[in-house]
Design a protein around this motif. Structure first.
Motif, PDB file in Angstrom:
ATOM      1  N   TYR A  44       0.710  -1.143   0.045  1.00 46.76           N
ATOM      2  CA  TYR A  44       0.069   0.139   0.230  1.00 46.76           C
ATOM      3  C   TYR A  44       0.897   1.206   0.039  1.00 46.76           C
ATOM      4  CZ  TYR A  44      -4.160  -2.731   1.629  1.00 46.76           C
ATOM      5  OH  TYR A  44      -4.856  -3.650   1.761  1.00 46.76           O
ATOM      6  N   THR A  45       0.439   2.363  -0.628  1.00 47.64           N
ATOM      7  CA  THR A  45       0.913   3.731  -0.468  1.00 47.64           C
ATOM      8  C   THR A  45      -0.435   4.468   0.129  1.00 47.64           C
ATOM      9  OG1 THR A  45       2.742   3.445  -1.976  1.00 47.64           O
ATOM     10  CG2 THR A  45       1.958   5.590  -1.495  1.00 47.64           C
ATOM     11  N   TRP A  46      -0.245   5.039   1.138  1.00 48.41           N
ATOM     12  CA  TRP A  46      -1.372   5.732   1.898  1.00 48.41           C
ATOM     13  C   TRP A  46      -0.935   7.372   1.983  1.00 48.41           C
ATOM     14  CZ3 TRP A  46      -5.446   2.913   4.004  1.00 48.41           C
ATOM     15  CH2 TRP A  46      -6.295   3.586   4.766  1.00 48.41           C
ATOM     16  N   THR A  47      -1.682   7.972   0.998  1.00 53.20           N
ATOM     17  CA  THR A  47      -1.403   9.471   1.062  1.00 53.20           C
ATOM     18  C   THR A  47      -2.422  10.488   1.447  1.00 53.20           C
ATOM     19  OG1 THR A  47      -0.108   9.078  -0.733  1.00 53.20           O
ATOM     20  CG2 THR A  47      -0.508  11.317  -0.298  1.00 53.20           C
ATOM     21  N   GLN A  48      -2.220  11.212   2.332  1.00 52.10           N
ATOM     22  CA  GLN A  48      -3.291  12.286   2.527  1.00 52.10           C
ATOM     23  C   GLN A  48      -2.941  13.624   2.446  1.00 52.10           C
ATOM     24  OE1 GLN A  48      -3.806  11.385   6.798  1.00 52.10           O
ATOM     25  NE2 GLN A  48      -5.826  10.432   6.306  1.00 52.10           N
ATOM     26  N   THR A  49      -3.863  14.645   1.675  1.00 57.93           N
ATOM     27  CA  THR A  49      -3.409  15.886   1.288  1.00 57.93           C
ATOM     28  C   THR A  49      -4.502  16.914   1.419  1.00 57.93           C
ATOM     29  OG1 THR A  49      -4.348  15.437  -0.729  1.00 57.93           O
ATOM     30  CG2 THR A  49      -1.993  15.009  -0.648  1.00 57.93           C
ATOM     31  N   ILE A  50      -4.012  18.163   1.941  1.00 56.01           N
ATOM     32  CA  ILE A  50      -4.865  19.406   1.624  1.00 56.01           C
ATOM     33  C   ILE A  50      -3.931  20.349   0.964  1.00 56.01           C
ATOM     34  CG2 ILE A  50      -6.180  18.946   3.760  1.00 56.01           C
ATOM     35  CD1 ILE A  50      -4.191  20.876   5.262  1.00 56.01           C
ATOM     36  N   PRO A  51      -4.386  21.336   0.467  1.00 55.35           N
ATOM     37  CA  PRO A  51      -3.864  22.409  -0.262  1.00 55.35           C
ATOM     38  C   PRO A  51      -2.756  22.782   0.560  1.00 55.35           C
ATOM     39  CG  PRO A  51      -6.130  22.925  -0.353  1.00 55.35           C
ATOM     40  CD  PRO A  51      -5.928  21.776   0.603  1.00 55.35           C
ATOM     41  N   GLY A  52      -1.422  22.585   0.040  1.00 53.09           N
ATOM     42  CA  GLY A  52      -0.297  23.254   0.573  1.00 53.09           C
ATOM     43  C   GLY A  52       0.654  21.991   1.652  1.00 53.09           C
ATOM     44  N   TRP A  53      -0.099  21.006   1.775  1.00 51.52           N
ATOM     45  CA  TRP A  53       0.450  19.939   2.651  1.00 51.52           C
ATOM     46  C   TRP A  53       0.149  18.596   2.344  1.00 51.52           C
ATOM     47  CZ3 TRP A  53      -1.983  15.906   5.819  1.00 51.52           C
ATOM     48  CH2 TRP A  53      -1.255  15.433   6.592  1.00 51.52           C
ATOM     49  N   SER A  54       1.115  17.765   2.393  1.00 51.90           N
ATOM     50  CA  SER A  54       0.930  16.194   1.991  1.00 51.90           C
ATOM     51  C   SER A  54       1.689  15.222   2.807  1.00 51.90           C
ATOM     52  CB  SER A  54       1.125  15.904   0.586  1.00 51.90           C
ATOM     53  OG  SER A  54       1.176  14.696   0.200  1.00 51.90           O
ATOM     54  N   TRP A  55       1.115  14.095   3.307  1.00 51.37           N
ATOM     55  CA  TRP A  55       1.784  13.097   4.079  1.00 51.37           C
ATOM     56  C   TRP A  55       1.575  12.040   3.528  1.00 51.37           C
ATOM     57  CZ3 TRP A  55      -0.832   9.275   6.718  1.00 51.37           C
ATOM     58  CH2 TRP A  55      -0.077   8.567   7.874  1.00 51.37           C
ATOM     59  N   SER A  56       2.549  11.079   3.388  1.00 55.14           N
ATOM     60  CA  SER A  56       2.408   9.722   2.599  1.00 55.14           C
ATOM     61  C   SER A  56       3.134   8.597   3.421  1.00 55.14           C
ATOM     62  CB  SER A  56       2.804   9.795   1.269  1.00 55.14           C
ATOM     63  OG  SER A  56       2.530   8.655   0.415  1.00 55.14           O
ATOM     64  N   ILE A  57       2.859   7.489   3.476  1.00 56.11           N
ATOM     65  CA  ILE A  57       3.380   6.149   4.016  1.00 56.11           C
ATOM     66  C   ILE A  57       3.315   5.090   2.935  1.00 56.11           C
ATOM     67  CG2 ILE A  57       3.620   6.920   6.377  1.00 56.11           C
ATOM     68  CD1 ILE A  57       1.301   4.659   6.825  1.00 56.11           C
ATOM     69  N   SER A  58       4.235   4.283   2.888  1.00 57.08           N
ATOM     70  CA  SER A  58       4.159   2.918   2.172  1.00 57.08           C
ATOM     71  C   SER A  58       4.444   1.822   3.083  1.00 57.08           C
ATOM     72  CB  SER A  58       5.138   3.094   0.963  1.00 57.08           C
ATOM     73  OG  SER A  58       4.731   4.009  -0.110  1.00 57.08           O
ATOM     74  N   PHE A  59       3.598   0.770   2.746  1.00 54.38           N
ATOM     75  CA  PHE A  59       3.647  -0.395   3.651  1.00 54.38           C
ATOM     76  C   PHE A  59       3.259  -1.711   3.136  1.00 54.38           C
ATOM     77  CE2 PHE A  59      -0.294   1.729   4.705  1.00 54.38           C
ATOM     78  CZ  PHE A  59      -1.203   0.608   4.735  1.00 54.38           C
ATOM     79  N   THR A  60       3.911  -2.833   3.665  1.00 55.78           N
ATOM     80  CA  THR A  60       3.270  -4.184   3.057  1.00 55.78           C
ATOM     81  C   THR A  60       2.576  -4.745   4.540  1.00 55.78           C
ATOM     82  OG1 THR A  60       4.802  -4.229   1.652  1.00 55.78           O
ATOM     83  CG2 THR A  60       3.905  -6.444   2.137  1.00 55.78           C
TER      84      THR A  60
END
Length: 125
Positions: A44-60
């Motif tokens: 998986y790659t799980w990404t959360q975003t709002i204007p001007g900000w993003s956070w992402s993690i990848s995992f199995t």
């Protein structure tokens, strides 16, 4: 369970209490968070975003990996799947996610006797 897709925040409960409990009061936003889940089997790659900000993690699922919390803390964790829910212990809270009626339902619970449970329901977009 198929989590893949893009979801936009629809409702949330205990948002401000959760931010306070985790020390993220400065992260408060009125923007509707968009969660993008890319899934390839157990990867998986799980990404959360709002204007001007993003956070992402990848995992199995089932494999320990190094990740970064929303506060920028690097940690090792193992994401598990239990009863159709993705589960992960972050340094600041315990996270679960599941699909209910084509909606992504995420619950974050801070530790302790007076733990705060934030619930987010996101619709598929």
């Amino acid at each position: 369970m198929a989590f893949a897709g893009k979801y936009q925040l629809e409702t949330q409960e205990n948002y401000e209490e959760f931010l306070e409990a985790t020390g993220l009061q400065n992260a408060k936003t009125e923007h509707k968070v968009v969660t993008d889940v890319v899934q390839d089997g157990d990867n998986y790659t799980w990404t959360q975003t709002i204007p001007g900000w993003s956070w992402s993690i990848s995992f199995t699922i089932g494999k320990e990996c190094e990740m970064e919390s929303i506060k920028g803390v690097t940690f090792k964790g193992t994401v598990t799947m239990k009863d159709g829910k993705i589960c992960l212990q972050f340094p600041e809270y315990f996270f679960t996610a599941e699909i209910i009626d084509d909606r992504l339902v995420m619950i974050c619970v801070t530790p302790g006797e007076k733990g705060v449970a934030m619930k987010r329901v996101c619709k598929r977009i």
